[in-house]
Design a protein around this motif. Sequence first.
Motif, PDB file in Angstrom:
ATOM      1  N   MET A  19       0.690  -1.178  -0.091  1.00  0.00           N
ATOM      2  CA  MET A  19       0.010  -0.010  -0.010  1.00  0.00           C
ATOM      3  C   MET A  19       0.886   1.150   0.163  1.00  0.00           C
ATOM      4  N   THR A  20       2.125   1.031   0.146  1.00  0.00           N
ATOM      5  CA  THR A  20       3.020   2.202   0.102  1.00  0.00           C
ATOM      6  C   THR A  20       3.921   2.278  -0.878  1.00  0.00           C
ATOM      7  N   GLU A  21       3.822   1.630  -2.122  1.00  0.00           N
ATOM      8  CA  GLU A  21       4.629   1.718  -3.245  1.00  0.00           C
ATOM      9  C   GLU A  21       4.245   2.590  -4.204  1.00  0.00           C
ATOM     10  N   MET A  22       3.869   4.055  -3.833  1.00  0.00           N
ATOM     11  CA  MET A  22       3.642   4.901  -4.624  1.00  0.00           C
ATOM     12  C   MET A  22       4.638   6.288  -4.353  1.00  0.00           C
ATOM     13  N   ALA A  23       5.341   6.733  -5.434  1.00  0.00           N
ATOM     14  CA  ALA A  23       6.113   8.006  -4.924  1.00  0.00           C
ATOM     15  C   ALA A  23       5.484   9.148  -4.613  1.00  0.00           C
ATOM     16  N   GLY A  24       6.070   9.800  -3.591  1.00  0.00           N
ATOM     17  CA  GLY A  24       5.265  11.192  -3.034  1.00  0.00           C
ATOM     18  C   GLY A  24       5.909  12.484  -3.758  1.00  0.00           C
ATOM     19  N   ASP A  25       5.760  13.500  -3.451  1.00  0.00           N
ATOM     20  CA  ASP A  25       6.212  14.747  -4.026  1.00  0.00           C
ATOM     21  C   ASP A  25       7.657  15.104  -3.706  1.00  0.00           C
ATOM     22  N   THR A  26       8.260  14.539  -2.502  1.00  0.00           N
ATOM     23  CA  THR A  26       9.522  14.637  -2.142  1.00  0.00           C
ATOM     24  C   THR A  26      10.191  13.456  -2.001  1.00  0.00           C
ATOM     25  N   GLN A  27      11.599  13.232  -1.933  1.00  0.00           N
ATOM     26  CA  GLN A  27      12.289  11.918  -1.884  1.00  0.00           C
ATOM     27  C   GLN A  27      11.876  11.128  -0.729  1.00  0.00           C
ATOM     28  N   ASP A  28      11.415   9.810  -1.383  1.00  0.00           N
ATOM     29  CA  ASP A  28      10.774   8.943  -0.504  1.00  0.00           C
ATOM     30  C   ASP A  28      11.865   8.390   0.443  1.00  0.00           C
ATOM     31  N   SER A  29      11.770   7.836   1.668  1.00  0.00           N
ATOM     32  CA  SER A  29      12.569   7.205   2.484  1.00  0.00           C
ATOM     33  C   SER A  29      11.763   6.361   3.563  1.00  0.00           C
ATOM     34  N   PHE A  30      12.857   5.939   4.315  1.00  0.00           N
ATOM     35  CA  PHE A  30      12.214   5.139   5.602  1.00  0.00           C
ATOM     36  C   PHE A  30      11.435   6.162   6.307  1.00  0.00           C
ATOM     37  N   TRP A  31      11.680   7.312   6.398  1.00  0.00           N
ATOM     38  CA  TRP A  31      10.976   8.296   7.218  1.00  0.00           C
ATOM     39  C   TRP A  31       9.815   8.685   6.851  1.00  0.00           C
ATOM     40  N   THR A  32       9.521   8.929   5.406  1.00  0.00           N
ATOM     41  CA  THR A  32       8.322   8.948   4.966  1.00  0.00           C
ATOM     42  C   THR A  32       7.371   8.017   4.922  1.00  0.00           C
ATOM     43  N   TRP A  33       8.157   6.593   4.809  1.00  0.00           N
ATOM     44  CA  TRP A  33       7.168   5.438   4.928  1.00  0.00           C
ATOM     45  C   TRP A  33       6.565   5.342   6.583  1.00  0.00           C
ATOM     46  N   ARG A  34       7.523   5.897   7.494  1.00  0.00           N
ATOM     47  CA  ARG A  34       7.049   5.587   8.685  1.00  0.00           C
ATOM     48  C   ARG A  34       5.861   6.613   9.145  1.00  0.00           C
TER      49      ARG A  34
END
Length: 455
Positions: free
Chosen positions: A69-84
């Motif tokens: 459910m989290t495999e979609m790029a965001g508007d900024t660089q994705d990382s562990f911390w955005t996933w968290r």
Amino acid sequence: MSTKSVFARQALLPQGWTQQVRLHWDVSGSLTLIETGVSATATEQQVTWLLPGMSNLHSHAFQRAMAGMTEMAGDTQDSFWTWRDLMYRYALHISPEQSQAIAAQLYAECLRQGYTGVCEFHYLHRDPQGEMYARPAEMAQRLIAAARQTGIGITMLPVLYSYADFREQPLREDQRRFATRVDDILGLVQALEPERDAQTEIGVAPHSLRAASMTQIRELVNALPAQRPVHIHIAEQMKEVQASLAATGRRPVEYLLDSGLLDSRWCLVHATHMTPQEVSAVAASGAVVGICTSTEGNLGDGFFDLPGYLAAGGRFGVGSDSHVSQSPVEELRWLEYGQRLRLQGRNIASTATQKRVGDFLWQSALQGGAQASARPVGQFSVGYRADMLVLDDAHPNLAGLQSEHVLNSWLFAGNDNLVRDVYVGGRQVVQNGRHFAQDEIAADYTRCMQELRQL
């Protein structure tokens, strides 16, 4: 006392594959006798390939509902911390009933893939508003109930989670369900004491050096009954390492080593970013490192220094963590492949005495997982649990193989699930690839996910 038995043409004993083996276990599910060099009788159960089940040494069961459910790029660089951040928002909505339904689905999947025990790193303690349940151990007991519903063994690890970051920063609002102090965790351990049995152990888990102070960790570990397991996330991301240096002047593993607390009770989950000195010191401590390759790859954590750790005599096991995979085969395969990519070499997980990579990986992870679970599992020896996997000898990948090729073929050839039958404590929970309650559990999980997706 009544016993049960199985005859294996080949069984993986501590000394390696052994022919003509009969295993006996008692009504409690513990092995009582192991005979070798015997002949099968016409009436007994007979299998070709029998080996100990694996311990999944790191699990956040509720995250199974997020897989994919989290495999979609965001508007900024994705990382562990955005996933968290996404994980926190998801965690705020899960009810006790939904938690049990998710865990049961996960545990049934793990059993079908070859895990026979799980270490549950559990931090959803409070209700969605941040208040303790009338029964403070409500959520932990739901996960233990899911383990019993599916038949998997469990080591429950209530998590100490007091701070948002180093220097004892207050928890964020979206971390309110995790909030605990040392007294809370010791209270949960006491409340869960009646749950302990041959299938269930209770330990603790300081979440990380970000979320618990060293003073708290020392107090918690010193108050814990002897021989109970202690797990902790550590050095998973470089941002954590840099924050630790800024706050303490030491890297996280270095800081924990300097505490003098580390010993064989500990499981250091991830420990991805260590110096050579830290690698050697962790190995010398007797602690286990919990490597969760599929999650570490999914989150972009980095590569563990496996060759350095093995050269120092380090112990390791594997876990499915966020449950983007529920397969020990995938964890071990990609543990090896990650090292091959990093070092541009082959057959990294091997030693002078064990050159077969599949055998080394499976047997090492059995030992490390058993130590981290603090349960008598991971080997066919008298007094250990009758946790057994039967591989599908009719599958083309295994048909007619000599024993020295079985684990390599299983771990490194194809993607079919070659686990045919699974026994936990002598009880058959998977037959011909199907869990005994698979349809019922899947129906509950489907209803749960329909509810969560409407939020």
